[in-house]
Design a protein around this motif. Structure first.
Motif, mmCIF file in Angstrom:
data_model
loop_
_atom_site.group_PDB
_atom_site.id
_atom_site.type_symbol
_atom_site.label_atom_id
_atom_site.label_comp_id
_atom_site.label_asym_id
_atom_site.label_seq_id
_atom_site.Cartn_x
_atom_site.Cartn_y
_atom_site.Cartn_z
ATOM 1 N N GLY A 16 0.781 -1.226 0.000
ATOM 2 C CA GLY A 16 0.000 0.000 0.000
ATOM 3 C C GLY A 16 0.814 1.278 0.000
ATOM 4 O O GLY A 16 0.264 2.361 0.128
ATOM 5 N N VAL A 17 2.131 1.171 -0.149
ATOM 6 C CA VAL A 17 3.001 2.345 -0.153
ATOM 7 C C VAL A 17 3.773 2.365 -1.467
ATOM 8 O O VAL A 17 4.277 1.339 -1.917
ATOM 9 C CB VAL A 17 3.995 2.319 1.028
ATOM 10 C CG1 VAL A 17 4.906 3.527 1.001
ATOM 11 C CG2 VAL A 17 3.250 2.236 2.349
ATOM 12 N N THR A 18 3.854 3.535 -2.085
ATOM 13 C CA THR A 18 4.598 3.676 -3.330
ATOM 14 C C THR A 18 5.946 4.310 -3.026
ATOM 15 O O THR A 18 6.021 5.368 -2.401
ATOM 16 C CB THR A 18 3.832 4.555 -4.327
ATOM 17 O OG1 THR A 18 2.545 3.960 -4.537
ATOM 18 C CG2 THR A 18 4.554 4.657 -5.650
ATOM 19 N N TYR A 19 7.009 3.645 -3.463
ATOM 20 C CA TYR A 19 8.366 4.140 -3.275
ATOM 21 C C TYR A 19 8.925 4.570 -4.621
ATOM 22 O O TYR A 19 8.839 3.831 -5.601
ATOM 23 C CB TYR A 19 9.264 3.052 -2.689
ATOM 24 C CG TYR A 19 8.823 2.562 -1.335
ATOM 25 C CD1 TYR A 19 9.152 3.266 -0.184
ATOM 26 C CD2 TYR A 19 8.081 1.394 -1.201
ATOM 27 C CE1 TYR A 19 8.746 2.830 1.061
ATOM 28 C CE2 TYR A 19 7.675 0.940 0.036
ATOM 29 C CZ TYR A 19 8.011 1.663 1.155
ATOM 30 O OH TYR A 19 7.603 1.219 2.387
ATOM 31 N N PHE A 20 9.505 5.770 -4.685
ATOM 32 C CA PHE A 20 10.107 6.283 -5.899
ATOM 33 C C PHE A 20 11.622 6.192 -5.791
ATOM 34 O O PHE A 20 12.183 6.308 -4.702
ATOM 35 C CB PHE A 20 9.748 7.760 -6.117
ATOM 36 C CG PHE A 20 8.300 7.985 -6.424
ATOM 37 C CD1 PHE A 20 7.831 7.855 -7.709
ATOM 38 C CD2 PHE A 20 7.412 8.334 -5.426
ATOM 39 C CE1 PHE A 20 6.500 8.071 -8.003
ATOM 40 C CE2 PHE A 20 6.080 8.554 -5.705
ATOM 41 C CZ PHE A 20 5.624 8.417 -7.002
ATOM 42 N N THR A 21 12.291 6.052 -6.935
ATOM 43 C CA THR A 21 13.747 6.161 -6.928
ATOM 44 C C THR A 21 14.097 7.636 -6.741
ATOM 45 O O THR A 21 13.269 8.522 -6.987
ATOM 46 C CB THR A 21 14.358 5.644 -8.240
ATOM 47 O OG1 THR A 21 13.902 6.458 -9.322
ATOM 48 C CG2 THR A 21 14.022 4.200 -8.489
#
Length: 49
Positions: A16-21
């Motif tokens: 449920g969490v979006t991680y970006f580079t």
């Protein structure tokens, strides 16, 4: 020999969490900054026309 290039993901969605580079985050913030700058210039120039 052929080597396949592994394509890096720009973001990962886990639990449920979006991680970006870091690079993707910088690009998004740069684009948002440019949009706000252009919007500000347009709003400022409307006073003269």
């Amino acid at each position: 020999m052929t080597q396949e290039k592994k394509r890096k993901k720009f973001f990962v969605h886990e639990k449920g969490v979006t991680y970006f580079t870091k690079q993707t985050e910088r690009r998004v913030l740069f684009v948002m900054t440019m949009v706000m700058l252009i919007w500000g210039v347009v709003e400022y120039s409307r006073d003269f026309f």
